[in-house]
Design a protein around this motif. Structure first.
Motif, PDB file in Angstrom:
ATOM      1  N   LEU B  73       0.824  -1.339  -0.023  1.00  0.00           N
ATOM      2  CA  LEU B  73       0.051   0.024   0.111  1.00  0.00           C
ATOM      3  C   LEU B  73       1.004   1.306   0.115  1.00  0.00           C
ATOM      4  O   LEU B  73       0.564   2.318  -0.849  1.00  0.00           O
ATOM      5  N   TYR B  74       1.812   1.355   0.820  1.00  0.00           N
ATOM      6  CA  TYR B  74       2.868   2.360   1.122  1.00  0.00           C
ATOM      7  C   TYR B  74       3.669   2.768  -0.164  1.00  0.00           C
ATOM      8  O   TYR B  74       3.596   3.973  -0.746  1.00  0.00           O
ATOM      9  N   TRP B  75       4.382   1.971  -0.587  1.00  0.00           N
ATOM     10  CA  TRP B  75       5.149   2.313  -1.711  1.00  0.00           C
ATOM     11  C   TRP B  75       4.472   2.509  -2.959  1.00  0.00           C
ATOM     12  O   TRP B  75       4.718   3.392  -3.810  1.00  0.00           O
ATOM     13  N   LYS B  76       3.203   1.700  -3.029  1.00  0.00           N
ATOM     14  CA  LYS B  76       2.330   2.024  -4.219  1.00  0.00           C
ATOM     15  C   LYS B  76       1.944   3.588  -4.114  1.00  0.00           C
ATOM     16  O   LYS B  76       1.675   4.427  -5.205  1.00  0.00           O
ATOM     17  N   ALA B  77       1.425   3.870  -2.944  1.00  0.00           N
ATOM     18  CA  ALA B  77       0.890   5.355  -2.753  1.00  0.00           C
ATOM     19  C   ALA B  77       1.920   6.285  -2.903  1.00  0.00           C
ATOM     20  O   ALA B  77       1.729   7.305  -3.678  1.00  0.00           O
ATOM     21  N   TYR B  78       3.239   6.212  -2.486  1.00  0.00           N
ATOM     22  CA  TYR B  78       4.371   7.053  -2.875  1.00  0.00           C
ATOM     23  C   TYR B  78       4.552   7.288  -4.330  1.00  0.00           C
ATOM     24  O   TYR B  78       4.620   8.373  -4.868  1.00  0.00           O
ATOM     25  N   LEU B  79       4.493   5.926  -4.928  1.00  0.00           N
ATOM     26  CA  LEU B  79       4.748   6.072  -6.607  1.00  0.00           C
ATOM     27  C   LEU B  79       3.603   6.646  -7.274  1.00  0.00           C
ATOM     28  O   LEU B  79       3.923   7.564  -8.243  1.00  0.00           O
ATOM     29  N   SER B  80       2.577   6.313  -6.644  1.00  0.00           N
ATOM     30  CA  SER B  80       1.428   6.935  -7.318  1.00  0.00           C
ATOM     31  C   SER B  80       1.287   8.346  -7.105  1.00  0.00           C
ATOM     32  O   SER B  80       0.863   9.067  -8.125  1.00  0.00           O
ATOM     33  N   SER B  81       1.671   9.156  -6.119  1.00  0.00           N
ATOM     34  CA  SER B  81       1.545  10.272  -5.610  1.00  0.00           C
ATOM     35  C   SER B  81       2.457  11.065  -6.648  1.00  0.00           C
ATOM     36  O   SER B  81       2.473  12.089  -7.186  1.00  0.00           O
ATOM     37  N   LEU B  82       3.807  10.309  -6.633  1.00  0.00           N
ATOM     38  CA  LEU B  82       4.885  11.080  -7.652  1.00  0.00           C
ATOM     39  C   LEU B  82       4.274  11.172  -9.225  1.00  0.00           C
ATOM     40  O   LEU B  82       4.533  12.117  -9.721  1.00  0.00           O
TER      41      LEU B  82
END
Lengths: 271, 296
Positions: B73-82
């Motif tokens: 969930l977290y690294w996907k959220a970081y990537l998708s925010s970027l």
């Protein structure tokens, strides 16, 4: 040249249409009779009336106003001091840290500022309420004030201040009689900026407010999450109206002030 | 003495309400979640003296950061925010540049009015401007009514609660931040340089590409950072316009804190977000400094 200005006309028209049409639609539908916000059912000011009856919104508006007045005023004093230190302070211990702390909140995501302040307030056992929101808003808006004021201080002719000191003013008198009147427009726009930032803020206020100190943006946000409502449209229209009048007045005042200043300078040059 | 007071008051204020809170976030991100009040452990206990402080530091660890890498969930959220922030910055540039260009080429006496028209939305509540799009983009909203009426689509498009709506929201709310620095750069541009390029045989388009764009570079860079940096940590836009599939880190942090009440993980999310932001912030600072030096 003709082809170019045709292109410019189109891009300006489309650009400003994009910026303004959403707000115009919002304003138009705030006068809609129907509860359904997307179907036009005739002109009515019904939602404004209901808004005035809504005690929850009124008390939230009062809290917001209190917070904005206090935080922007304190922020203006602190921000002006900080700007003075940055521009005139010379070297002192920890100057880099100081300027870092002035600029960092400008780029800090609101969620982080809000979270960190909340954890501080809980850590020192301060009950969340109007006071904590004022402290939070003051902290981030003083940085905006200091940026606005220091950009004016940089261009300020220092010899005026020195002349006042030579003529026997104390440093405080020189500041009050010479410096302050000259940087006043920047200080006022700093205050206005701090005031609007505080009125607008949802995220930081959500973290730092308590159950008894709901601000208007928090109230709007929780209402809006359920969908579009004509009452919120009416409230938005009132807020857009206040801002529009404020911005236009402010720009007229600064325009007149700059004209007067130019005339005085010309007269002084002639004399 | 007076100077000391002048420095000390804002200094101490920022130390107490900016730096110390951040140190607390850092500390809690190293703590463990606990079912207590406050909901994390260990808490610093000065009454136990040095022994208490030592055992406090011994219990701090990087478990939450390890957790961030394990749960996707977290690294996907970081990537998708970027990616959302990058794409919307690019769109904002494409939308904003022609407007800034048109403003800089407009007759002198129009420019103050045009400036005010760009600044006015900036003073209007952010929340209201995002909210305005909810009514436009919903399935029976204004845009769909228009498209159906014109006959472009046969059934309403689903735009609200998708990433498309988030892009529109970011472009709309941050457009003034893009227009103003580019306009400032274009306004200063010496028109005779373009004339010279055209006299020397450049077509209008080549002159634009070879002269105007490079000379407005500082404005473009400043505008892009001013959009990208706040868009990355955005909370209001994804939560009002985005759907359940919209992953943005600001929203994750909010939910971690308010819904899951997991303070240590929320703090760790904040620390990592800040580490990501350091790079664009430093680059931005450098660009501003270079520009300030060029101005002198």
């Amino acid at each position: 040249m003709n082809r170019l200005s045709w292109f410019n006309t189109v891009s300006l028209t489309l650009g400003f249409a994009f910026l303004y049409i959403p707000m115009i639609i919002l304003i138009v539908f705030s006068f809609n009779e129907s509860k359904l916000v997307t179907v036009w059912a005739g002109f009515s000011t019904r939602w404004y009336g209901e808004l005035m009856q809504n005690q929850a919104f009124l008390s939230a508006a009062w809290v917001t106003l209190k917070v904005a007045v206090f935080s922007s005023t304190i922020a203006t004093v602190l921000g002006t001091m900080a700007a003075y230190v940055l521009v005139r302070g010379g070297r002192f211990m920890g100057r880099t840290l100081f300027s870092g702390m002035i600029y960092a909140p400008l780029v800090m995501p609101e969620v982080i500022t809000g979270l960190s302040l909340l954890l501080l307030f809980i850590g020192i056992g301060l009950d969340r309420g109007v006071l904590t929101i004022v402290l939070a808003h003051t902290t981030f808006s003083m940085c905006y004030v200091s940026v606005v004021v220091s950009s004016r201080l940089v261009t300020f002719d220092r010899s005026l201040e020195e002349a006042a000191l030579d003529l026997g003013c104390s440093p405080i008198q020189a500041f009050g009689l010479v410096t302050l009147p000259i940087i006043a427009p920047a200080v006022i726009s700093g205050w206005l900026l701090a005031f609007t930032l505080s009125l607008d803020d949802l995220v930081i206020a959500s973290f730092t407010s308590g159950p008894s100190s709901t601000t208007l943006p928090i109230k709007i946000f929780s209402a809006v999450r359920l969908g579009v409502s004509p009452e919120i449209n009416a409230l938005s229209t009132i807020m857009i109206g206040i801002v529009t009048v404020g911005v236009i007045t402010a720009s007229l005042v600064t325009k007149r002030a700059s004209i007067r200043q130019r005339r005085e300078e010309q007269e002084a040059a002639r004399a | 003495m007076r100077r000391l007071v002048l420095i000390a008051v804002p200094y101490l204020w920022l130390l107490a309400l900016f730096l110390v809170p951040f140190a607390i976030v850092l500390k809690i991100s190293l703590s463990d979640t606990a079912l207590s009040i406050p909901p994390y452990a260990p808490t610093l206990d000065f009454s136990a003296g040095w022994e208490g402080i030592r055992s406090f530091f011994a219990e701090l660890d990087f478990d939450n950061f390890v957790w961030l890498t394990q749960d996707d969930l977290y690294w996907k959220a970081y990537l998708s925010s970027l990616s959302i922030a990058l794409v919307s910055t690019a769109i904002t540039l494409l939308v904003g540049y022609p407007i800034a260009y048109g403003m800089a080429r407009a007759p002198e006496e129009w420019r103050p009015t045009l400036m005010m028209l760009v600044i006015l939305p900036f003073w209007t509540s952010f929340l209201i401007r995002v909210y305005a799009w909810m009514g436009i983009l919903s399935s029976e909203g204004f845009l769909n009514q228009l498209l159906l009426w014109v006959g472009i689509v046969d059934e309403p498009l689903t735009i609200l609660n998708t990433n498309t709506a988030v892009y529109i929201g970011i472009v709309y709310t941050y457009l003034p931040f893009m227009i103003l620095p580019i306009y400032a750069a274009l306004d200063r541009l010496d028109g005779s340089l373009i004339e010279a390029a055209e006299d020397l045989g450049c077509s209008r388009l080549t002159a634009f590409w070879l002269v105007t764009i490079p000379l407005s570079r500082n404005g473009i860079v400043a505008g892009c950072f001013l959009v990208f940096i706040p868009a990355l940590g955005e909370f209001v836009i994804p939560s009002l316009l985005g759907g359940s599939g919209t992953l943005m880190i600001g929203k994750v942090l909010w939910e971690e804190f308010f819904s899951n009440r997991d303070w240590p993980v929320a703090s760790a999310v904040a620390v990592v977000l800040l580490l990501i932001l350091v790079i664009p912030i430093v680059l931005f600072q450098r660009n501003q400094q270079k520009q300030a030096e060029a101005d002198q």
